[in-house]
Structure formats: C-alpha cells, structure tokens
Enzyme design. Structure first.
Site, PDB file in Angstrom:
ATOM      1  N   ASN A 177       0.823  -1.202   0.000  1.00 49.26           N
ATOM      2  CA  ASN A 177       0.000   0.000   0.000  1.00 49.26           C
ATOM      3  C   ASN A 177       0.863   1.261   0.000  1.00 49.26           C
ATOM      4  O   ASN A 177       1.008   1.922  -1.036  1.00 49.26           O
ATOM      5  CB  ASN A 177      -0.930  -0.026   1.218  1.00 49.26           C
ATOM      6  CG  ASN A 177      -1.923   1.120   1.216  1.00 49.26           C
ATOM      7  OD1 ASN A 177      -1.813   2.038   0.422  1.00 49.26           O
ATOM      8  ND2 ASN A 177      -2.888   1.067   2.116  1.00 49.26           N
ATOM      9  N   ASP A 178       1.483   1.564   1.127  1.00 49.26           N
ATOM     10  CA  ASP A 178       2.239   2.812   1.228  1.00 49.26           C
ATOM     11  C   ASP A 178       3.352   2.920   0.190  1.00 49.26           C
ATOM     12  O   ASP A 178       3.654   4.009  -0.282  1.00 49.26           O
ATOM     13  CB  ASP A 178       2.845   2.936   2.631  1.00 49.26           C
ATOM     14  CG  ASP A 178       1.766   3.131   3.690  1.00 49.26           C
ATOM     15  OD1 ASP A 178       0.673   3.616   3.315  1.00 49.26           O
ATOM     16  OD2 ASP A 178       2.016   2.799   4.848  1.00 49.26           O
TER      17      ASP A 178
END
Lengths: 473, 105
Positions: free
Chosen positions: A402-403
C-alpha cells in the site's frame, strides 16, 4: 604453538569473514562466501582450542566446559536454522542478536572476575585503565542489545499477551528525559567502575543498561521493525568489537566492526526507504509522530473487479510488473503467484517483480520469500532498477502492498512526502489486491486506488491469485 | 623508544576494519540483505573465542558459569547463523531443471 602463530591464524579467519561479506555481492558467489565464513569460524575456534590446550597445561577439564556449551548451543542453533519459516526470519534474527548481546555481557563479567584467565595482564593487581573502559563499553552495549532484541522479538512475533511485547508503541510523558537520566546514571557508574574497579558500579551499570534497552525499543511501532532489527544488528557488532578491545583480540575487533558497519548501513538504507532521519532512529522513540493523519476517510468510489477480469487483463498484456508486499507473505500466496507468473510467461507476457526496500519486515525479506517460492532472481528487480520502466508497462499488479505505491509521497505536505515509492501509477493499468479499503501503516489514503485506470480486487491474496490461475486456463 | 599502547593499535585496526566493512557492505546486492543479516549474526558470534577462554581457563565458579553460558549462547549463533544463511542462499540458486521445463512449454 606460539602466540604469534595464533594471531596469524586469527588474521586468516578475519580475512575469511571479509570474503564472506564480499561474496554476497551476487547470488552466484554468495554460497562460496558463506563457505568462507564457516571456514573462518572453524579456524578461529580450532585455534582457540589449541591455545587453551597450551595455556591450561595439565588441567584439561576446562575444554569439557567449552564442548558442553558448544553442543548445547550448537544443537539448538542447528534445529532453529532448519525449522524456521522464512516469514519468521526477522524473529530469528532478533533472537540471535539477543544471544550475542548476552554472550558479550557474560564474557565481560567473567573478565572482571578473573582478568588474567582471559589474557588481561594486571597492573598493580588491577585491570589496566584502558581495558576497564573497554569492558564497560562492551558490557553496556551488550546489555542494551540483549534487552532491546528481546523486546523486538516479542513485537515481531506479536502474539504475546504482555503489553511491552505488543506491536503498538508505548509512549509516556518524559520518556526522553527518563532515558537521558538513566543514560547519565549509567555513564556515572561507568566512570565509578573505571576509577575503582568495584563490582557495585559494574552491576548497577549493567542493570541500567538492560532497562535502557527495553526503554529504547518499546516506543517504536511494529511498522518500524525493519529499522530496529538492522539497528540491533549494528549494536551486536559493536558489542563484539568492545569485547575484542578489552581482550586485546584483533580478530574480534575486525569481525565486530564489519558487523557493526553492516548493520549501520542497513539501518541507513531502511531509514531512507521509510523517509525517517537516521538520528531520531539512533536515539529511539522515532515511531511516535505517526497515526494522527487518518483525516479524510469519506467513502470514495473505486472500480472493483473480479479475478476473471484480472485474468483477462493480464493475459492480454505484453508486460506485467508484480508489486508484492508483506500482505502477500501473510496470505502465503507466493507459490500461487509463482504459478501465475509461469502461466503468463508461457502466454508470452513479460513478467517482472518490483521490490521496495521495505517490502517485508526486514531488509531483503521479500526477496527471500520470493526465492523460497522458486521465483528466479533475475525476474526480481529493486526499486531504482525498475522505476523508470513503469511508464512502458501495460499492467501493474499490486499484491498486499500500500504505502510503497502511494503517489502521495510526491505531494508536499503529505505525511510520507519524500519517501521513495514504486511508480506504479505511471503504468497503463493498475490492479490492486487488498483485503479491504483499510489504510496502510502510515494511516494514509492512497490516491492510486481511486484512479480511473485502477481496478481493485478485494479478497485474500492467495484466494484471488488461485482464482486468477483457474481463469487463465 | 616509547612502547605504543595496545589500545592505540586496537584503535587502528578498528578504524580500518570499519572502513573495509563500509565498502564491502555497500557492494552487497539489496536482494541478499536478509542473508547478510543472518551471516553477520554468525560472524559477530566470534565472541565465542573470548567465551571459550573464559569457560576453559577461569577457576572461580562465577567465571566458569559465565564462560560456559557465553559459549552456549554464542554457539547458537555460530551454528544457526551459518546454517540458516546457507539455507536461504540455496533458494537463490538457479534451478536449471525448472527453467528448461518453462522453456519447453
């Protein structure tokens, strides 16, 4: 065997250790490098056995102690090395750091108790000033390494009831002040020991160091563990070097500094990849400023698709880049992904993997997990090698990450601004597999998920990939 | 001539070894950073040399207990560290059979 010869053999062992690290510059040479490392260790141990035989004269019973300890410890080590799952590598490494730390403390205590046995020559019945200082350094670094690693181990395994072993950071008011006071007290006791060579300050100093190790690690959140593990790696090296100084053994100093600098470099690389400053890491408590940016969480529309849609998209593209995250490993989907890759390659699709430095929970963790699933290492690319290719890629398939693909890192003012990311958003199509819309470690919304060219596939990574596999047939 | 303090000589070795370590480690490919950590774990277990001396040559109870415990803890890393590194590196080996299979499909 003369002492000169002993030291020369130790030099040979030190060179072997350097070769061991040098071998790791390429997967092909790495196994030879590891063999060098083992050879170096064997030389060092056999030489020490010979040295003990020479020094102990008639009384040979001491060697029995040595072998007893080796059999117990070595047996335990062998079993662990054989049994450990690759997803559990960070725990194993943290555990091993604690072993080194504690071992260094024990040696230091033995050296203070009987300095002459360890080759420290007394001056006026006391340990020389220099050695006293070095023993102090070796002990406190070792003690901090031990207790810090124990906490890190608990946080990594994350299934202990005890509060200090849980992933969430523990912060309290005046934390830094407490740490500072304790550190000064410890240094004070060090000076006291340094001046008088008494047991009392030595023991107090050791106790404070154990407490400090705990206090330094507890305020750090589970997401920052890659940095912590590398940092403790470095500490364990410095502890070994400190013992080398106190025993006047150059091999220990060389090996210790190699490890120390290796850990320091890894922490630096991890800090850069996570966009944190090196100094706040060294001082500890650097995970605290997080978690306040959960702001805009209004439901925005995303395009979601099924496994069949993904299979269709993947099967009809020319080039695919897979971005694996730790979510992939948690779902144990590596083998399914590997099969999917093979099917796509058989269809003439170019498939590559893009690895962000903090994918996984320790440096290089994701590479090992993929290697375990028998993904060829020449399909696996590091961030800086593949980032420029995303623009020419048909499909990027983000699995459990995600990040590291969040374009917000390019927006000034964002919490992760400046963090290097995989430029997945530049590809023609993006497929993201996640279990839900929950945000990542940094607690940020990910713009990538809302783009027109992005298709979200919700569900367990393994299940989704297996469905894609079926659909590809 | 004045004799050089052994601590100074140790310091020279220390500084040069950090320098070597710095350059060697930057050359390690990022893909192998996990094996790097496990092998450095094994290498820092070189403290076993000091532990062995403590276990074998001390005479007091305290010294011996400390020594044997230190040998045991360091041995965990010596054996475990190198073996787990080897296990990981075996995974990075190219699998010629598999590659041939894939090509023939």
């Amino acid at each position: 065997m003369s002492m000169n010869f002993v030291v020369l053999l130790y030099l040979l062992a030190s060179v072997c250790f350097i070769q061991a690290l040098k071998g790791l510059s390429h997967p092909n040479t790495s196994r030879l490098g590891n063999a060098f490392g083992m050879a170096g260790m064997t030389i060092a141990i056999l030489t020490t056995v010979a040295l003990i035989l020479k020094l102990s004269g008639e009384a040979q019973s001491g060697l029995l102690n040595v072998f007893g300890g080796m059999v117990v410890g070595g047996g335990l080590g062998a079993v662990m090395a054989k049994r450990v799952e690759m997803t559990k590598m960070p725990e194993l490494v943290a555990f091993m750091h604690s072993m080194i730390g504690m071992s260094a403390v024990f040696i230091a205590v033995a050296a203070v108790a009987e300095p002459t046995a360890l080759g420290i020559e007394l001056v006026d019945g006391l340990i020389p000033v220099g050695n006293r200082f070095e023993l102090f350094v070796g002990t406190f670094v070792g003690a901090i390494t031990f207790s810090g690693s124990v906490i890190a181990f608990g946080k990594l395994s994350g299934n202990y009831k005890l509060r200090i072993f849980q992933g969430a950071p523990i912060v309290f008011k005046g934390q830094h002040l407490v740490n500072l006071v304790l550190a000064l007290l410890m240094l004070g006791c060090g000076v006291w020991f340094f001046m008088t060579q008494q047991w009392l300050p030595f023991v107090i100093m050791m106790a404070i160091a154990f407490v400090l190790g705990v206090l330094i690690i507890i305020p750090i959140g589970g997401a920052d563990m890659p940095v912590v593990v590398s940092m403790l790696n470095s500490y364990s090296g410095w502890a070994a070097a400190g013992i080398g100084f106190s025993l006047n053994n150059s091999m220990l100093i060389i090996a210790g500094s190699l490890v120390g600098s290796s850990g320091a470099i890894l922490s630096y690389i991890m800090c850069k990849a996570m966009n944190r400053s090196f100094f706040s890491v060294i001082l500890g408590g650097f995970g605290a400023e997080e978690g306040s940016q959960t702001g805009s969480s209004e439901a925005r529309p995303v395009k979601s698709g099924s496994a069949d849609d993904v299979a269709f998209l993947l099967g009809n593209s020319d080039s695919v880049v897979i971005v694996p995250g730790y979510g992939l490993a948690v779902a144990r989907a590596q083998h399914a992904v590997k099969e999917m890759t093979e099917k796509l390659i058989a269809k003439g699709v170019e498939v590559r993997y893009a690895i962000h430095p903090v994918a996984g929970r320790m440096p290089g963790h994701m590479n090992v997990l993929l290697a375990e699933a028998e993904v060829a290492y020449d399909q696996v690319f590091e961030m800086e090698d593949i980032n420029s290719d995303f623009g020419q890629t048909d499909v990027v398939f983000v699995l459990g990450a995600n990040d590291v693909v969040n374009p917000a890192a390019r927006t000034p003012g964002s919490a992760i601004y400046g963090m290097p990311i995989l430029e997945a958003y530049k590809a023609s199509n993006v497929i993201v597999n996640k279990r839900s819309m929950a945000s990542g470690y940094a607690g940020l919304d990910n713009e990538l998920f809302y783009m027109d060219k992005t298709m979200m596939v919700f569900g367990d990574a393994k299940k989704v990939v297996e469905d894609i596999l079926k659909a590809l047939d | 001539m004045e004799v050089i303090n052994p601590t100074i000589i140790n310091l020279i070795i220390f500084v040069l070894a950090i320098y070597v370590g710095y350059h060697v480690v930057w050359n390690v490919t990022p893909a192998l950073h996990t094996p790097l950590m496990s092998v450095t774990n094994a290498i820092s277990a070189i403290v076993i040399v000091g532990a062995m001396l403590a276990a074998a040559l001390t005479e007091t109870m305290l010294g011996q207990i400390m020594g044997v415990a230190a040998v045991a803890l360091a041995s965990v890393n010596v054996v475990g560290g190198f073996l787990v590194t080897r296990r990981m590196l075996e995974m990075f080996k190219k699998k010629p059979k598999k590659v041939a299979e894939g090509a023939s499909k």
